[in-house]
Design an enzyme around this catalytic site. Sequence first.
Site, PDB file in Angstrom:
ATOM      1  N   ASP A 198      16.492 114.568   2.973  1.00 60.73           N
ATOM      2  CA  ASP A 198      16.660 114.181   1.568  1.00 60.73           C
ATOM      3  C   ASP A 198      17.703 113.062   1.476  1.00 60.73           C
ATOM      4  O   ASP A 198      18.858 113.260   1.859  1.00 60.73           O
ATOM      5  CB  ASP A 198      17.137 115.420   0.798  1.00 60.73           C
ATOM      6  CG  ASP A 198      17.247 115.175  -0.692  1.00 60.73           C
ATOM      7  OD1 ASP A 198      17.214 114.008  -1.118  1.00 60.73           O
ATOM      8  OD2 ASP A 198      17.380 116.170  -1.425  1.00 60.73           O
ATOM      9  N   CYS A 214      11.964 110.155  -4.520  1.00 58.18           N
ATOM     10  CA  CYS A 214      12.380 109.432  -3.309  1.00 58.18           C
ATOM     11  C   CYS A 214      11.326 109.537  -2.206  1.00 58.18           C
ATOM     12  O   CYS A 214      10.588 108.589  -1.939  1.00 58.18           O
ATOM     13  CB  CYS A 214      13.726 109.947  -2.795  1.00 58.18           C
ATOM     14  SG  CYS A 214      15.105 109.654  -3.925  1.00 58.18           S
ATOM     15  N   ARG A 215      11.255 110.685  -1.544  1.00 65.12           N
ATOM     16  CA  ARG A 215      10.442 110.783  -0.325  1.00 65.12           C
ATOM     17  C   ARG A 215       8.941 110.793  -0.586  1.00 65.12           C
ATOM     18  O   ARG A 215       8.191 110.048   0.055  1.00 65.12           O
ATOM     19  CB  ARG A 215      10.843 112.023   0.482  1.00 65.12           C
ATOM     20  CG  ARG A 215      12.244 111.922   1.059  1.00 65.12           C
ATOM     21  CD  ARG A 215      12.765 113.268   1.517  1.00 65.12           C
ATOM     22  NE  ARG A 215      12.967 114.166   0.386  1.00 65.12           N
ATOM     23  CZ  ARG A 215      13.297 115.450   0.476  1.00 65.12           C
ATOM     24  NH1 ARG A 215      13.432 115.995   1.678  1.00 65.12           N
ATOM     25  NH2 ARG A 215      13.477 116.186  -0.606  1.00 65.12           N
ATOM     26  N   SER A 216       8.470 111.657  -1.503  1.00 60.88           N
ATOM     27  CA  SER A 216       7.005 111.752  -1.640  1.00 60.88           C
ATOM     28  C   SER A 216       6.360 110.528  -2.288  1.00 60.88           C
ATOM     29  O   SER A 216       5.261 110.141  -1.872  1.00 60.88           O
ATOM     30  CB  SER A 216       6.576 113.069  -2.299  1.00 60.88           C
ATOM     31  OG  SER A 216       7.086 113.200  -3.597  1.00 60.88           O
ATOM     32  N   ASN A 264      10.241 114.298  -6.338  1.00 60.35           N
ATOM     33  CA  ASN A 264       9.147 113.316  -6.472  1.00 60.35           C
ATOM     34  C   ASN A 264       9.660 111.963  -6.989  1.00 60.35           C
ATOM     35  O   ASN A 264       8.972 111.263  -7.733  1.00 60.35           O
ATOM     36  CB  ASN A 264       8.018 113.848  -7.361  1.00 60.35           C
ATOM     37  CG  ASN A 264       6.729 113.020  -7.347  1.00 60.35           C
ATOM     38  OD1 ASN A 264       6.017 112.947  -8.337  1.00 60.35           O
ATOM     39  ND2 ASN A 264       6.421 112.380  -6.240  1.00 60.35           N
ATOM     40  N   CYS A 280       7.729 116.541  -2.338  1.00 55.77           N
ATOM     41  CA  CYS A 280       9.148 116.711  -2.001  1.00 55.77           C
ATOM     42  C   CYS A 280       9.804 117.475  -3.139  1.00 55.77           C
ATOM     43  O   CYS A 280       9.115 118.158  -3.912  1.00 55.77           O
ATOM     44  CB  CYS A 280       9.819 115.368  -1.715  1.00 55.77           C
ATOM     45  SG  CYS A 280       9.835 114.226  -3.106  1.00 55.77           S
TER      46      CYS A 280
HETATM   47  P1  4NP Z   1      13.262 113.633  -3.361  1.00 55.68           P
HETATM   48  O1  4NP Z   1      14.843 113.440  -3.569  1.00 55.68           O
HETATM   49  O2  4NP Z   1      13.009 115.114  -3.264  1.00 55.68           O
HETATM   50  O3  4NP Z   1      12.989 112.930  -2.075  1.00 55.68           O
HETATM   51  O4  4NP Z   1      12.596 112.993  -4.563  1.00 55.68           O
HETATM   52  C1  4NP Z   1      15.561 114.119  -4.546  1.00 55.68           C
HETATM   53  C2  4NP Z   1      15.496 113.703  -5.857  1.00 55.68           C
HETATM   54  C3  4NP Z   1      16.238 114.340  -6.826  1.00 55.68           C
HETATM   55  C4  4NP Z   1      17.049 115.407  -6.473  1.00 55.68           C
HETATM   56  C5  4NP Z   1      17.094 115.842  -5.166  1.00 55.68           C
HETATM   57  C6  4NP Z   1      16.334 115.198  -4.208  1.00 55.68           C
HETATM   58  N1  4NP Z   1      17.834 116.055  -7.461  1.00 55.68           N
HETATM   59  O5  4NP Z   1      18.582 116.969  -7.113  1.00 55.68           O
HETATM   60  O6  4NP Z   1      17.758 115.679  -8.643  1.00 55.68           O
END
Ligand code: 4NP
Length: 158
Positions: free
Chosen positions: A127, A14-16, A12, A9
């Site tokens: 997201d 939340c989702r992955s 790294n 994702c």
């Molecule tokens: P992820 O979520 O891609 O599912 O881990 C996010 C985590 C951090 C950010 C965006 C999405 N960020 O902008 O810091």
Amino acid sequence: MTKKVLFVCLGNICRSPSAEAVFKGIVRKKGLAGGFEIDSAGTLGWHAGEPADPRMQSHAIKRGYKLTSLSRQFNPDTDFDYFDYIIGMDDSNISNLRSMARTKDDLGKIYKMTDFSREFTFDEIPDPYYGGDAGFELVLDLLEDACEGLLETIRADL
Ligand code: 4NP
């Protein structure tokens, strides 16, 4: 042969890492853990070394998934060679991964998580980072569904 699966994702956190934990849980429950190596990474390096987002951790633990992995950035020079399935969570992850691919073989390893959905018709794992509780629950609902479909697909490929 061990199948190597990498979930990707943006951050790294939340989702992955959730996809990693959900898929590990499914293969473990089915007695197939020995046949898989399962990891996750982010296209962004901002959160490298951090544990999963505490909001994601607390939603995941309620369903029995302990998020233990630390964030790391996707490395095109090693990850494309090592993994068999490189699975992005949304269209932006897919386009980032495609832009890093070095060869046709690399491109052929890139998949989108929702391509494996069985019940849900979402075409991305949204997201959850800037949203509320419902977004984190939706991520887990979508991942539980798509991880079952992913396992079926991999077993059919064997
Ligand atoms: P992820 O979520 O891609 O599912 O881990 C996010 C985590 C951090 C950010 C965006 C999405 N960020 O902008 O810091």
